[in-house]
Enzyme design. Structure first.
Site, PDB file in Angstrom:
ATOM      1  CB  THR A 181       4.623  -4.129   2.858  1.00 50.75           C
ATOM      2  OG1 THR A 181       4.144  -3.661   1.589  1.00 50.75           O
ATOM      3  CG2 THR A 181       5.754  -5.111   2.643  1.00 50.75           C
ATOM      4  CG  ASN A 199       0.485   3.550   4.222  1.00 52.88           C
ATOM      5  OD1 ASN A 199       0.288   3.552   5.432  1.00 52.88           O
ATOM      6  ND2 ASN A 199       1.499   2.903   3.661  1.00 52.88           N
ATOM      7  CG  ASP A 236      -0.252   0.083   2.545  1.00 53.49           C
ATOM      8  OD1 ASP A 236       0.942  -0.313   2.630  1.00 53.49           O
ATOM      9  OD2 ASP A 236      -0.872   0.560   3.521  1.00 53.49           O
ATOM     10  CG  PHE A 240      -1.714   1.829   9.798  1.00 48.50           C
ATOM     11  CD1 PHE A 240      -2.755   2.718  10.044  1.00 48.50           C
ATOM     12  CD2 PHE A 240      -1.477   1.449   8.478  1.00 48.50           C
ATOM     13  CE1 PHE A 240      -3.542   3.214   8.999  1.00 48.50           C
ATOM     14  CE2 PHE A 240      -2.250   1.932   7.439  1.00 48.50           C
ATOM     15  CZ  PHE A 240      -3.289   2.818   7.703  1.00 48.50           C
ATOM     16  CG  ASN A 241       0.436  -2.605   7.705  1.00 49.08           C
ATOM     17  OD1 ASN A 241      -0.017  -1.575   7.220  1.00 49.08           O
ATOM     18  ND2 ASN A 241       1.682  -3.014   7.498  1.00 49.08           N
ATOM     19  CG  HIS A 253       7.361   0.361   9.654  1.00 50.99           C
ATOM     20  ND1 HIS A 253       7.426   0.245  11.018  1.00 50.99           N
ATOM     21  CD2 HIS A 253       6.984   1.650   9.419  1.00 50.99           C
ATOM     22  CE1 HIS A 253       7.098   1.395  11.582  1.00 50.99           C
ATOM     23  NE2 HIS A 253       6.836   2.267  10.629  1.00 50.99           N
ATOM     24  CG  ASP A 254       5.972  -1.599   4.675  1.00 49.06           C
ATOM     25  OD1 ASP A 254       5.589  -2.105   5.739  1.00 49.06           O
ATOM     26  OD2 ASP A 254       5.319  -0.737   4.046  1.00 49.06           O
ATOM     27  CG  ASP A 256       4.052   0.079   1.623  1.00 48.99           C
ATOM     28  OD1 ASP A 256       3.460  -0.983   1.807  1.00 48.99           O
ATOM     29  OD2 ASP A 256       3.907   1.068   2.365  1.00 48.99           O
TER      30      ASP A 256
HETATM   31  C1  BDR Z   1       2.978   0.203   8.605  1.00 49.22           C
HETATM   32  O1  BDR Z   1       1.948   1.160   8.381  1.00 49.22           O
HETATM   33  C2  BDR Z   1       2.234   1.937   7.236  1.00 49.22           C
HETATM   34  O2  BDR Z   1       2.101   3.284   7.523  1.00 49.22           O
HETATM   35  C3  BDR Z   1       3.620   1.563   6.779  1.00 49.22           C
HETATM   36  O3  BDR Z   1       3.691   1.551   5.367  1.00 49.22           O
HETATM   37  C4  BDR Z   1       3.858   0.207   7.370  1.00 49.22           C
HETATM   38  O4  BDR Z   1       3.435  -0.822   6.496  1.00 49.22           O
HETATM   39  C5  BDR Z   1       3.684   0.536   9.901  1.00 49.22           C
HETATM   40  O5  BDR Z   1       2.807   0.540  10.967  1.00 49.22           O
HETATM   41 CA    CA Z   2       2.871  -0.379   4.201  1.00 44.91          CA
END
Ligand code: BDR
Ligand code: CA
Length: 309
Positions: free
Chosen positions: A122, A39, A12, A162-163, A237-238, A17
């Protein structure tokens, strides 16, 4: 030297990502890229993926998927990634549209056509859960699912990342599917930050693409540094979910049972990692990434940027 992993990157974009895509283009055999709302709305995450694939010269098929979570309404992360989902640079128009097949069909057909596919999600796990629900045989066919999500603490809420928070029902389906899971959670990814010197290294790695990507990272890092105490830059993160497959020696890991909470007042969307040291405990369903060699990990990102056409 082992063969590059065969992956479908479900994303996303999203700044981090985007870097997952760039690292995958260099170090993986990317069978396809699928997009999901997360996102930003689906149209924007798909557009952003198209742009990044152009920047890194990837001709991988690109399929868009779910435009909202399974149960709850969509929510976007413009407070982190900006309105476009990838603010911070004047990016070129994408050269090609998304392919016409829906992401879910693409995932099912591709995984059924071979026995060596890694899914690398991701973003929210909506596409992956829909594919596993429609085709439960996928869980046994997959090499595994290397995902970014969850962790021992949250970011969207104190307990939920978040994800996972955005689509907890999908996440629960994935964690309970029986497919081998590799989990890059926040306790890991917060150790992998785009500090100013690391962004400068990205900028100088490529004459055309480097400054664009550095612009993206400066925006992304700006939102992190402004919203947190003690951050030097955005958490990448991703990228960790790709690196876990391409450069596993960067990580220390543990095998754990991980469940997704769906009902708690304060814990909906939390990944509950069973860290008890009991002899008699549920068998592990996930390889939890615990630590990363961040300097070496970031040099892999820089190598991938250098390899852009
Ligand atoms: C995740 O949330 C998104 O904002 C980032 O792309 C990542 O996948 C981190 O919490
Ligand atoms: Ca992401």
């Amino acid at each position: 030297m082992s063969l590059p992993p065969n992956i479908i990157l479900d994303c996303d974009p999203g700044h981090d990502d985007a870097f997952a895509l760039i690292v995958a283009a260099k170090f993986c055999n990317v069978l396809g890229v699928t997009t999901v709302a997360g996102n930003a709305p689906l149209e924007l995450t798909t557009r952003n993926a198209r742009i990044i694939l152009d920047l890194c010269g990837s001709t991988a098929p690109l399929h868009s998927g779910a435009d909202k979570p399974l149960v709850q309404p969509p929510v976007f992360a413009d407070y982190v990634h900006g309105k476009s989902g990838m603010d911070g640079a004047e990016l070129p128009e994408p050269s090609r549209p998304a392919d016409s097949t829906h992401a879910i069909d693409f995932i099912i057909d591709t995984v059924r056509s071979r026995d060596d596919v890694w899914l690398v999600p991701t973003g929210p796990l909506t596409n992956v859960a829909l594919a596993l629900t429609r085709a439960p045989d996928l869980a046994a066919r997959l090499r595994g699912i290397s995902l970014m999500g969850g962790g021992r603490f949250g970011n969207r809420t104190p307990s939920a990342e978040f994800n996972i928070w955005l689509d907890p029902e999908a996440a629960a389906t994935v964690f309970m599917s029986g497919a081998p899971i590799v989990m890059a959670g926040l306790h890991l990814t917060h150790e992998f930050q785009a500090s100013p010197p690391r962004i400068a290294a990205v900028e100088s790695a490529h004459p055309r693409v480097g400054p664009l990507l550095a612009g993206l990272l400066r925006f992304f890092s700006g939102t992190y540094v402004n919203r947190h105490v003690g951050f030097e830059g955005a958490a990448m993160h991703d990228v960790c979910s790709v690196l876990a497959l391409t450069h596993p020696d960067l990580f220390e890991t543990s095998s754990k049972y991980v469940a997704v909470d769906l009902h708690g007042n304060h814990t909906r969307g939390m990944t509950v990692i069973d860290d008890r040291q009991l002899i008699d405990r549920p068998s592990a369903n996930a390889t939890v990434l615990e630590t990363i060699d961040a300097d070496r990990g970031f040099s892999v990102i820089v190598d991938a940027v250098r390899a852009c056409p």
